[in-house]
Design an enzyme around this catalytic site. Structure first.
Site, PDB file in Angstrom:
ATOM      1  N   ASP A  38      38.297  46.150  50.674  1.00 64.33           N
ATOM      2  CA  ASP A  38      38.894  45.234  49.646  1.00 64.33           C
ATOM      3  C   ASP A  38      40.482  45.494  49.589  1.00 64.33           C
ATOM      4  O   ASP A  38      40.971  46.564  49.900  1.00 64.33           O
ATOM      5  CB  ASP A  38      38.458  45.965  48.265  1.00 64.33           C
ATOM      6  CG  ASP A  38      37.181  45.315  47.680  1.00 64.33           C
ATOM      7  OD1 ASP A  38      37.188  44.068  48.042  1.00 64.33           O
ATOM      8  OD2 ASP A  38      36.670  45.678  46.859  1.00 64.33           O
ATOM      9  N   LYS A  93      38.302  41.794  51.889  1.00 56.90           N
ATOM     10  CA  LYS A  93      37.888  41.130  50.839  1.00 56.90           C
ATOM     11  C   LYS A  93      38.734  40.755  49.715  1.00 56.90           C
ATOM     12  O   LYS A  93      39.776  41.884  49.492  1.00 56.90           O
ATOM     13  CB  LYS A  93      36.499  41.774  50.292  1.00 56.90           C
ATOM     14  CG  LYS A  93      35.935  40.812  49.177  1.00 56.90           C
ATOM     15  CD  LYS A  93      34.505  41.327  48.649  1.00 56.90           C
ATOM     16  CE  LYS A  93      34.464  42.663  47.619  1.00 56.90           C
ATOM     17  NZ  LYS A  93      35.349  42.516  46.572  1.00 56.90           N
ATOM     18  N   GLU A 105      29.671  37.789  41.705  1.00 58.15           N
ATOM     19  CA  GLU A 105      29.284  38.898  40.870  1.00 58.15           C
ATOM     20  C   GLU A 105      29.030  38.392  39.461  1.00 58.15           C
ATOM     21  O   GLU A 105      29.707  37.636  38.783  1.00 58.15           O
ATOM     22  CB  GLU A 105      30.630  39.814  40.780  1.00 58.15           C
ATOM     23  CG  GLU A 105      30.306  41.081  39.781  1.00 58.15           C
ATOM     24  CD  GLU A 105      31.262  42.284  40.263  1.00 58.15           C
ATOM     25  OE1 GLU A 105      32.090  42.256  41.076  1.00 58.15           O
ATOM     26  OE2 GLU A 105      31.181  43.057  39.278  1.00 58.15           O
TER      27      GLU A 105
HETATM   28  O1  KIV Z   1      34.623  47.125  44.665  1.00 55.38           O
HETATM   29  C1  KIV Z   1      33.300  46.661  44.910  1.00 55.38           C
HETATM   30  O2  KIV Z   1      32.639  47.552  44.764  1.00 55.38           O
HETATM   31  C2  KIV Z   1      32.884  45.396  44.735  1.00 55.38           C
HETATM   32  C3  KIV Z   1      31.512  45.048  44.608  1.00 55.38           C
HETATM   33  C4  KIV Z   1      31.097  45.212  43.239  1.00 55.38           C
HETATM   34  C5  KIV Z   1      31.227  43.561  44.979  1.00 55.38           C
HETATM   35  O3  KIV Z   1      33.758  44.553  44.710  1.00 55.38           O
END
Ligand code: KIV
Length: 272
Positions: free
Chosen positions: A91, A121, A190
Site C-alpha cells: 500500500d 496499491k 471494500e
Molecule cells: O490495508 C489493508 O489491509 C487493505 C485491505 C483492507 C484491502 O487495504
C-alpha cells in the site's frame, strides 16, 4: 544475465487476469512481517497485501493515516524476504500520492526498489488518476481501491457501507472503468453492496477483489489478524473468523507464566 526467483511458479499480474478469464477465484490476505508471510505464502495464497492496515494491527493506531512510507517499506521488505510464490502488493500510505503525481511516482519507486515489491496499491478513482498514470508510466503495476477507502475516513466520518445511493454507485462504476483504462491490473472493492460489486466485476476485464463486497467478484481479501481472531474488537458482518488466536496465545502465555512461577520451567532436559 538476469537473476530471478523461479518465475514459472510465481503469481504475476498476468496470472491473475488469466484466473479471472478462467473463473478461478483469487485469494488475497494481508501480512506485515517475515514469519507470518512465510506461513501465508506456503499455504498457497495468491496475493499478499502489505496493507496500510499495519497502522492499526501492528502499530495500534486508530486509523491508517499515521503510517509512513518508511514504515511501509520496512513491512514490505520483511514480507518479500519470505515469499516464494504470491504476488506482493504494498500500500502507498496516506499523503504519499494524493495531489502530486511526481511524489506518487517517487513513493512507488521507493517501494519497488527498497522493498522489492511486485506492485503498489492506492485508494481512489478519478481524483488520483494523474498519479496512477504517472506510476504506470514507470512500468510499476498498480492495484486500485474503491468503495470504503479508509484513508478518507475523516471525509466519510464513518466506516459504514459505501455506495448505497445511486450517485455514489454510478461514480464507483465509472471510477473502476477509468482505473481499468489507465492500466491498473486489479481493483479492491471494500464494503459496498454485493449487487454493485458484482456489476463492477462484470463491467471490467481486470480482477475485482472484494472485502465486504459479496461473492460475485473475482476474489476475496481479509486482514490476517481479523481472520485469525487476533483482533477481537473488530467484528463487521463480512468477517469470517477462522480461528481464535487471541484466546489461544493468551492461554499459552498464561501457562508459561504459571510454569515459570511454579519453577516447572525449565526442567532438567531444558537446561545445559
Ligand atoms: O490495508 C489493508 O489491509 C487493505 C485491505 C483492507 C484491502 O487495504
Amino acid at each position: 544475465m538476469s537473476i530471478h526467483k523461479e518465475s514459472a511458479k510465481r503469481v504475476t499480474t498476468h496470472v491473475l487476469s488469466e484466473m479471472k478469464l478462467k473463473g478461478e477465484k483469487i485469494s488475497m490476505l494481508t501480512s506485515y512481517d517475515y514469519s507470518m508471510a512465510l506461513i501465508v505464502d506456503r499455504a498457497g495464497v495468491d496475493v499478499i497485501l502489505v496493507g496500510d492496515s499495519a497502522s492499526n494491527v501492528m502499530a495500534g493506531h486508530e486509523t491508517t493515516l499515521p503510517i509512513t512510507l518508511d514504515q511501509m517499506i520496512y513491512h514490505g521488505a520483511s514480507v518479500v524476504k519470505a515469499v516464494q510464490r504470491a504476488l506482493v502488493v504494498v500500500d502507498l500510505p496516506f499523503g504519499t500520492y494524493q495531489g502530486n503525481s511526481k511524489e506518487a511516482l517517487n513513493s512507488s519507486i521507493r517501494i519497488m526498489k527498497e522493498a522489492s515489491a511486485d506492485a503498489v496499491k492506492l485508494e481512489g478513482g478519478r481524483e488520483v488518476l494523474e498519479s496512477v498514470n504517472r506510476i504506470l508510466s514507470a512500468g510499476i503495476p498498480v492495484m486500485g481501491h474503491l468503495g470504503l477507502t479508509p484513508q478518507s475516513i475523516h471525509k466519510f466520518g464513518t466506516y459504514a457501507v459505501r455506495a448505497k445511493e445511486d450517485e455514489e454507485a454510478e461514480k464507483l462504476v465509472e471510477d473502476a472503468k477509468l482505473l481499468e483504462e489507465a492500466g491498473c491490473f486489479a481493483i479492491v472493492l471494500e464494503k459496498i453492496p454485493a449487487t454493485l460489486a458484482a456489476k463492477v466485476a462484470q463491467s471490467v476485464a481486470i480482477p475485482i477483489i472484494g472485502i465486504g463486497a459479496g461473492g460475485g467478484v473475482d476474489g476475496q481479501v481479509l486482514v490476517i489478524h481479523d481472520m485469525l481472531g487476533i483482533t477481537q474488537e473488530f467484528s463487521p458482518r463480512f468477517l469470517r473468523r477462522y480461528h481464535n488466536l487471541f484466546a489461544e496465545i493468551q492461554g499459552a502465555v498464561e501457562t508459561y507464566i504459571g510454569d515459570v512461577k511454579s519453577r516447572d520451567f525449565p526442567n532438567e532436559r531444558e537446561q545445559y
